[in-house]
Enzyme design. Structure first.
Site, PDB file in Angstrom:
ATOM      1  N   CYS A 107       7.334   4.334  -9.950  1.00  0.00           N
ATOM      2  CA  CYS A 107       6.378   3.702 -11.256  1.00  0.00           C
ATOM      3  C   CYS A 107       5.215   3.112  -9.937  1.00  0.00           C
ATOM      4  O   CYS A 107       4.289   3.383 -10.597  1.00  0.00           O
ATOM      5  CB  CYS A 107       7.120   2.888 -12.101  1.00  0.00           C
ATOM      6  SG  CYS A 107       8.306   1.755 -11.425  1.00  0.00           S
ATOM      7  N   TYR A 108       5.963   2.300  -8.886  1.00  0.00           N
ATOM      8  CA  TYR A 108       4.912   2.102  -7.998  1.00  0.00           C
ATOM      9  C   TYR A 108       4.150   2.969  -7.128  1.00  0.00           C
ATOM     10  O   TYR A 108       2.518   2.514  -7.606  1.00  0.00           O
ATOM     11  CB  TYR A 108       4.857   1.187  -7.613  1.00  0.00           C
ATOM     12  CG  TYR A 108       5.486  -0.641  -8.020  1.00  0.00           C
ATOM     13  CD1 TYR A 108       4.480  -1.770  -8.577  1.00  0.00           C
ATOM     14  CD2 TYR A 108       6.847  -1.191  -7.712  1.00  0.00           C
ATOM     15  CE1 TYR A 108       5.254  -2.442  -9.270  1.00  0.00           C
ATOM     16  CE2 TYR A 108       7.302  -2.575  -7.671  1.00  0.00           C
ATOM     17  CZ  TYR A 108       6.529  -3.169  -8.816  1.00  0.00           C
ATOM     18  OH  TYR A 108       6.701  -4.660  -8.658  1.00  0.00           O
TER      19      TYR A 108
END
Lengths: 348, 348, 348, 348
Positions: free
Chosen positions: C151-152
């Protein structure tokens, strides 16, 4: 002014942290010893980073001799079951104890057995005083063992007691719909208190008469009413950290008005600086009491349906636990009940 | 498959945004026109940034001719009072209308007058159908004007109707303790919905029989019960954006069990794919339905006190407003009720 | 239209739930098998109550033969380390795999070893494609093994790639300050994700170059820049369930303006329907993308200090995990990338 | 001990409420007068229900004569612009003033003009002292007019000052990524602080050098560094009521380590009981300081990228506003800085 030496046993949970926060600012108390089991060896400020630079005492394991040497009065913030044994040792040794667990709150050992199982120290029940100063101030003054009430009972009883004391409502058919912040579930993480399972949602739990606090509420309301009272108690988990809001429903007696309810509460709590009776039309809000030892109670009457609606709001960790314990301590020491507890809510 | 041309009037609020979100994904619908008043001239994606890249239509002011030219069916998401006039124009022009306001929900004009004031288009009340497909599916099918229920009534009626239909509880003395997310208060900012006044606190409002949705709930429960039903209705504001949890209390009839309650609900909702009956012992949670058109209902019996506790959870903006409106549209168009609404909750 | 038979392995966590939510609404997919380890034997709707009435399949333990019989394509949502072995079996058996773990995201096995330890199936690294369609669409189309990004990295790379591709900023000294919702930490409860420890507070974690996602971000930015890029990466935990907001800082090249940054992004994402470039002056907000597969990117220039500030917002469970995986599936199947993913954010 | 008579002007906002909460518990202060404009005529407890039963004083309109008669020292919690005129009157009348607005924080009138417009009382700027006791304790002691810093500057300066004072970082290229709770936006409701627009989302605002607090931070850091310092300042709005977390980025000098940073801070704050330096490896958390006047600062070094990351956490309404004002008062009165401010955070 003399200073009481106190020990806190079970200091690593949320009620322990809150006890320390309050006691460290109390002008007539010295926190002489802080005990914990799993966290023993750490400093208080490591376990409660909010106390960094304020309290760097070391957490030590509980030992009776050590507590007896250091303290005159002991706060015990252990889980029920675990508490009874240690409280028993302390009581046997002649120390005054304020117990925040459920172990000594019920007067009737058979009721305890029904909800919690066999009682480890039933012999002490007769000596314990239920630590709600608004109802038992005189008994607390002399008590050797104070059983500090749970958060739900405090909120429920403060709202309903005035109505039952004045017979403003029918004591049959009471419904208590209670909404609690998540700290009420303690500090240990669980699936149900994992942030994503709790934020942005609300749910009830233990509906249908399963919550153990029911027994405490019924005991205290029965005492006030002068006869057996039963309640339907419905706890809910709200996405907030602190606070309990109680919305309670009762069938109105003829002639009961909001003003009579408010008068009954004002009279009952005339000597109780922690309780405020809200104006007619005003709704209680847990935000208004968060971080304080205050309880707000208020009343509505639905004339279409003949219902009285009683409300109360408290901070479950303060007036519902640690603040109330210190309030009891103040009564025991002959101090103004507000000593160390006069702060307003941290709002918003 | 033919496609219905729809217009949305009053598209700038939360129910408008939710209508657009759902309708833009509906396979049998073309969003032909989007009207708004104050925001006219802007693009939809400027007013609802969640629709950027999905809908860039321009918001236009409402004009009857324009709507009539563009659409066959109109969703009206205006405030009560403001809605009646525009709905009236649309109905007079022969358009089928789904109105999300309270203006056409009450059958009895005197009840409307009591709670809302004079009705601007009382002549239309007789033609309006209450848009709860679970109760009025057949009437909705042919309706020219559907009055989509409010969020509190949807949740309250779905939970209690099965109990009254089967006479499992006494219809006297019903209590509905409802907990709502803040979107229920609409998009306009107020002191009471300012983040710091709402987060980390819970409060009731309009206690004592003051909330207008009481009238809708009573109307629908009375229809189900076959006689007049009154309720004590207590709305609460919970620090979450979406969701309504209803905890309702009724006196049990002899022999009522959790299973009988569940069976009554399963039978009543057998053809209703939006409603799920929870298992015995399972507590409803608004998290489980957030963002979906689903309703969860469940039952508990407190045998100690003779109470039935009925629960329901919905998303107030979906099953409590825009999703239910689209569900009604599906019924009107002869489609599967779930068309465009089959998505699961966005959990957690 | 033919329908792909897919299996989901590791279906009991949050990314598993999100995969099921999306896949069950996907018109060209049949969810043929759902595997889980600890929860095997339960029904999907028991583990994810949001799927009650939508999916009642039984969770079965992973067995290669069973998966091979049932499915053509497999989504694997297991923790890193655990994933590699099972993905290896599936790949060896000739199944196409979309792996949501970190196990096959890094091209350089020594980088993997540095951040994660010994790689169990390093032989497969050369065959894996990094599953960010905006950067690797063509390779994904033919891939047998897609390593879906974290996600990051998704949020960070989407914001910064256009700036590096056009040399609008100095690639030295990049800072990525990222803010994540709590579902990013997974479904297992921990002290740090206990509601009262997370609500009403914000904190960073793994500051100083300790977070493993740093390696992925650097790999992808280096590819775009054409030379080695290093970043200072600072993840933060925000009291919300879903969403990642990235605020990234870079030294501006001479002549870089907001419009040039926006043009660079518009050009790079011209064929990428999931990405929207915000207007000049507009700030990204995770609320606007919650529950959707959309990414919002935007740019600011601080002319006083010569800084470009790049922003992006995604839903960590959708565009940051399960939605992106389905987007890759669509590319692999030759479908429109938006298939099953066209829904707008559930806002607010 | 003598008691100072204080007045609070502008008591109806959040900083006013917080001033009253703190001052009412201060042992050397008498709250002699409470002024408000719109809410004049109401009781304090009506405007701040958290003070019910604690302060029932009437809010009166500001009149110079009345304030002069009642008080020796005045806290002014008015918006910038509005504040300067009243502070001017009070100063002209010889009263000591603690001003919580931005009006007297900047030494250079041209900087004020750039960010705020024409200054109404520029003549007083030379006499005002910036009310950060950690940096200007001696000057505050004798000050007639103290300009209490804003919340962002307090957090930013406390984190970065030790690094600049010891030349541990390059003063060029500083980035301050700040995250604030919503009370920082004041008590007036707006669209952007409406609960559903704020909960469950995070966003930046005024990116690219637009936030006025930038000027204060640069002024104070320049003083510490001994030369002009510029910063890139990025404020964010976090879904929580109170707290500011600063994550600041600087290029490391050769040889800078976490321990040197911590030593620099420990030395600079050796006489500052409100500031605690976190352990190496420990991340600041706003939860740990909420409701208290404490600041936590901490440091990380990313040796891969040559960055020092400085962190700080404060409660924006306490150490970032009202608590800091009272801390200044204590300095002015020659009291222990912690008087009335020794309480620990209300955690969790």
């Amino acid at each position: 002014m003399s200073v009481a030496r106190v020990a806190v046993v079970g200091a690593s949970g949320y009620t322990g942290a809150e006890l320390l926060r309050i006691l460290l600012g109390h002008p007539s108390v010295e926190v002489a010893l802080v005990c914990a089991h799993k966290e023993a060896g750490k400093r208080v400020s490591q376990v409660h980073p909010s106390l960094r630079g304020i309290c760097d005492a070391e957490l030590v394991p509980f030992e009776l001799a050590r507590v007896r040497d250091a303290a005159d009065i002991v706060f015990c913030a252990l889980p029920h079951g675990a508490s009874a044994g240690i409280v028993g040792q302390l009581a046997d040794a002649g120390l005054r104890v304020l117990d925040l667990s459920a172990d000594f709150r019920l007067r009737d050992v058979s009721v305890y057995r029904h909800w919690y199982g066999e009682h480890p120290r039933a012999d002490l029940l007769a000596h314990a005083v239920y630590g709600c100063p608004e109802l038992h101030r005189d008994a607390i003054r002399e008590a050797a063992l104070v059983a500090v009430p749970g958060c739900y009972p405090t909120a429920s009883v403060l709202a309903l007691a005035p109505l039952l004391a004045r017979d403003l409502v029918d004591s049959r058919g009471l419904v208590v719909d209670a909404k609690s912040g998540v700290t009420g579930a303690g500090r240990a993480p669980t699936q149900g208190t994992h942030f994503p399972e709790t934020a942005e949602g609300i749910r009830a739990y233990k509906l249908g008469g399963q919550h153990r606090h029911t027994s405490e509420i019924e005991q205290e309301l029965s005492l006030v009413a002068g006869h057996d009272v039963r309640i339907t108690f419905s706890p809910h988990l709200v996405p907030m950290s602190r606070g309990i809001l109680v919305t309670a429903y009762a069938s109105s007696r003829d002639g009961t008005t909001v003003d009579r309810c408010r008068e009954a509460a004002s009279a009952m709590y005339a000597s109780s600086p922690s309780v405020a009776v809200l104006e007619a039309g005003e709704h209680a809000d847990t935000l208004w009491v968060r971080g304080s030892n205050r309880a707000h109670v208020g009343y509505f009457v639905d004339s279409r349906t003949g219902r009285v609606i009683a409300q109360s709001a408290i901070d479950n960790l303060v007036k519902g636990a640690s603040g109330q314990a210190v309030q009891c301590l103040n009564v025991m020491l002959g101090l103004d009940e507000r000593t160390g507890l006069s702060g307003a809510a941290v709002y918003p």
